[in-house]
Design an enzyme around this catalytic site. Structure first.
Site, mmCIF file in Angstrom:
data_model
loop_
_atom_site.group_PDB
_atom_site.id
_atom_site.type_symbol
_atom_site.label_atom_id
_atom_site.label_comp_id
_atom_site.label_asym_id
_atom_site.label_seq_id
_atom_site.Cartn_x
_atom_site.Cartn_y
_atom_site.Cartn_z
ATOM 1 C CG ASP A 404 -1.769 1.198 1.358
ATOM 2 O OD1 ASP A 404 -2.627 1.387 0.477
ATOM 3 O OD2 ASP A 404 -1.589 1.973 2.319
ATOM 4 C CD GLU A 457 -2.502 2.463 -3.400
ATOM 5 O OE1 GLU A 457 -3.576 3.059 -3.532
ATOM 6 O OE2 GLU A 457 -1.901 2.397 -2.316
#
Length: 726
Positions: A404, A457
């Site tokens: 993330d 990401e």
């Protein structure tokens, strides 16, 4: 020599070296002094393991400190027989007669910050020592002046079980006999100045209490999981990868009035067959590490090593992973090394210093999320996270980690104004420590878990994210294509009459499509916080909105790159996602929504059965434009190629609500072009406009720079796949 000050410090839980005072201490051959501190004890006797009395310990006046000379050798096993102030009796082991917990090699590697699997020695581990069952506790807190284990087994009293400091690595350790799996515990620390800090949960806890409770739970370290057969190929760059992204707490709730979360086993019984039936190849779970705040969706974790107790125990999660693999599904976990919350029981100010986080808020505080940033320049912190990656991959056998907020890690000025950030040692904005950390994680995963994948990401144009570290890249296997997602959703949100002026939003992604190994993500972030659901982003009346969704999904599945779709999008959920509520499953009673679901199922089946749609996702040879310039009609046409030069798939998209009969299309080979999937099919809720098989034969007329052409009927707001036959 024992001094009154030593006794006073033990009684006040201030002694930094409790083993120097407590337990057995040699007096002369076959004689030792035994000392203990037992609050609320009335009397204490030293007995043999068989119960024979060896000596009565004498209380130091005005204290609960007991001592006496005992006629036994230092290594003689013994127990303490205690009469308590309330009249009860108990026989207990003395924790301070047991030897060192950490081995010398562990101490060396922990001190160096190179212990690949620190979770095997730090934290709480049920074990046996000197033939006695108990739990080994160890915690890194180099700047604390005293650390104690507190729990339901000692009245949460920091005086009772202070720990030993291994100065070489800054780790405090203690073996507590009689404490087993299921016990609740925390660590109570004094800072270097003597301040008692809020009790902290164990950073390496394998289980945790359900919020709002915050204690760690003694758990068994999961056994290493054998790699599931075929998983490496199923995760490969030339494999079909279609990911169903799920927030477990809101995918589905219990059907009774409680609306409770489903358990790991209930999720295995429902989620796995659902994803399998729809043809997805992988599940991706929003973070399941323990987190205190439901509204963070797991992205503010406190217990990185503990599967959240919301759905049951860690063993239940292990069964879910196993069930996924038995069903042929991969499992990817969202993983958060970018930040952590400042909750008092967590990692913040752990030993009275900024141990895990940067001290300067210009480096150590995320303004967007009000969270703290790991000090990745500290080897022990980097090691904590590298070990965590290995933990999930090795101990549960998950297929991969989606990392993330990588962009926030790569840049020191991420979301900061001038003067709010510190440059790196070269004066630049890149976070060199984070870059080195990400490379190391990916190298360690590649070496020790070759079946597994990592996905980034990453929302900027940082170069070579999904290229090997030896080639100058960060080493990820895949990167989310955030630019493609933003551009194409912006296009789809436009009224079709205006799309002709913005065709580049659909085609620009092909300019850079082969620079990285991309995943095309329609993720949770796109259907929350006022952005609307995928359905409500689309213009027009309800029929056109649904047709737009179907056409867009068809384009996504035809486009180079692996696929990711957030839960609910597969049946055109109307409302924005809400983490507190189940998806609106009742919508499937509406044939239009059920039709979108059928389309996703058929797209996945076609995708997995058609190598041309996935084998060459990341090389330009896998994609060939027929025409991207027909903006006047908002039509795109292209060919996807696989390894077999004799097969290919033709794709045509019409992003207007106008039927276009007799549309001439250049094609690379003469023959028959058979329609194999049409998102406008009545089966999916469309108008059932399409190209009859008899009219899909090529004509010798060159078109679009191709040697021959076909005439087809383009359905409204639709994507159509054609199979070529010679």
């Amino acid at each position: 020599m024992l001094t009154p000050q030593d006794i006073a410090l033990i009684c006040s839980a201030s002694h930094g070296d409790p083993f120097a005072v407590l337990g057995p201490h040699r007096l002369r051959p076959k004689h030792c002094s035994v000392r203990c501190f037992l609050p609320h004890a009335q009397s204490v006797q030293v007995v043999s393991p068989q119960g024979a009395a060896l000596a009565d310990l004498v209380r130091r006046t005005g204290t609960d400190f007991f001592e006496a000379a005992v006629p036994m050798a230092m290594d003689t096993p013994y127990q303490l027989q205690v009469q308590w102030a309330d009249g009860q009796h108990s026989t207990m082991e003395d924790p301070y007669r047991f030897p060192l917990v950490l081995g010398e090699m562990d101490v060396w590697l922990l001190g160096e910050g190179t212990h690949l699997r620190p979770f095997e020695v730090l934290g709480a581990h049920p074990s046996e020592m000197l033939g006695v069952a108990g739990t080994r506790f160890a915690v890194w807190a180099p700047n604390a002046s005293r650390v104690s284990v507190v729990g339901d087994f000692n009245f949460w009293d920091g005086r009772r079980h202070p720990m030993r400091l291994r100065r070489e690595c800054g780790v405090w350790e203690l073996f507590l006999p009689g404490v087993g799996a299921g016990a609740l515990y925390k660590f109570e620390l004094r800072s270097a100045s003597g301040q008692v800090l809020p009790a902290h949960a164990d950073p390496y806890a394998l289980q945790a209490e359900l919020r709002p409770a915050t204690a760690s739970v003694v758990g068994q370290l999961p056994a290493k999981t054998a790699l599931a057969s075929g998983r490496q190929q199923a995760n490969a760059l030339d494999a079909p990868v279609s990911i169903y992204e799920v927030h477990l707490g809101s995918w589905r709730r219990a059907s009774d009035a409680s609306g409770r979360w489903l358990t790991w086993d209930e999720l295995a019984d429902t989620l796995i067959p659902y994803a399998q039936d729809l043809g997805f190849t992988h599940l991706e779970l929003l973070p399941i590490s323990e987190h205190p705040f439901d509204g963070s969706w797991g992205y503010q974790p406190v217990g990185l090593y503990a599967p959240t107790s919301r759905f049951g125990d860690a063993a239940g999660f292990g069964r879910l992973v196993q069930r996924c693999h038995e069903a042929g599904l991969g499992l990817i976990l969202d993983w958060v090394p970018a930040h952590f919350p400042s909750d008092a029981h967590g990692l913040a100010n752990f030993d009275g210093t900024h141990l895990y986080e940067y001290a300067d808020p210009r480096e150590g505080f995320h303004q967007d999320w009000n969270t703290l940033i790991y000090n990745l320049g500290r080897t022990e912190v980097s090691n904590f996270l590298v070990g965590n990656a290995l933990y999930w991959l090795e101990r549960f056998g998950v297929d991969g980690l989606r990392v993330d907020a990588v962009a926030s890690m790569l840049y020191r000025d991420y979301s900061r104004k001038a003067g709010e950030w510190l440059p790196n040692v070269h004066g630049g904005r890149e976070n060199l420590e984070a870059i080195a950390f990400l490379k190391r994680v990916n190298e360690v995963v590649g070496e020790h878990c070759p079946h597994a994948i990592t996905l980034a990401e990453e929302s900027t144009a940082f170069p070579a994210v999904s290229r090997p570290t030896y080639a100058g890249g960060l080493g990820f296997h895949y990167k989310w294509n955030m630019g493609w997602m933003h551009d194409t959703l912006a296009y789809m949100a436009r009224d079709p009459i205006h799309r002709q002026h913005h065709q580049g939003e659909m085609t620009f992604g092909l300019v850079y499509a082969f620079n990285e190994n991309f995943v095309l993500p329609i993720s949770h972030d796109e259907v929350v916080h006022g952005k609307g659901s995928l359905l409500t982003k689309m213009p027009g009346d309800r029929w056109q909105q649904l047709a737009n969704v179907r056409a867009y999904l068809g384009y996504m599945w035809a486009h180079p790159g692996k696929k990711l779709l957030f839960m609910g999008c597969e049946f055109a959920q109307e409302r924005e996602w809400r983490h507190e509520h189940s998806l609106d499953w009742h919508l499937l009673d509406d044939p239009a929504h059920a039709g979108v679901q059928r389309l996703v199922r058929d797209l996945n089946r076609l995708y997995r059965a058609t190598p041309a749609l996935y084998q060459k996702d990341f090389v330009s040879a896998g994609f060939e434009w027929i025409d991207h310039s027909d903006a006047a009609h908002s039509v795109l046409s292209f060919v996807r190629h696989g390894l077999d030069a004799n097969t290919f798939t033709l794709v045509v998209c019409n992003f207007t609500p106008q039927v276009q009969p007799g549309y001439r299309l250049g094609v690379p080979q003469p023959g028959v072009y058979r329609e194999v999937l049409n998102t406008d099919s009545a089966h999916y809720g469309g108008s059932n406009v399409g190209t009859p098989l008899s009219s899909a034969h090529t004509e010798p007329t060159p078109w679009h720079g191709k040697p021959c052409s076909v005439r087809i009927t383009l359905p409204p707001l639709a994507t159509v796949f054609f199979e070529w036959k010679a």
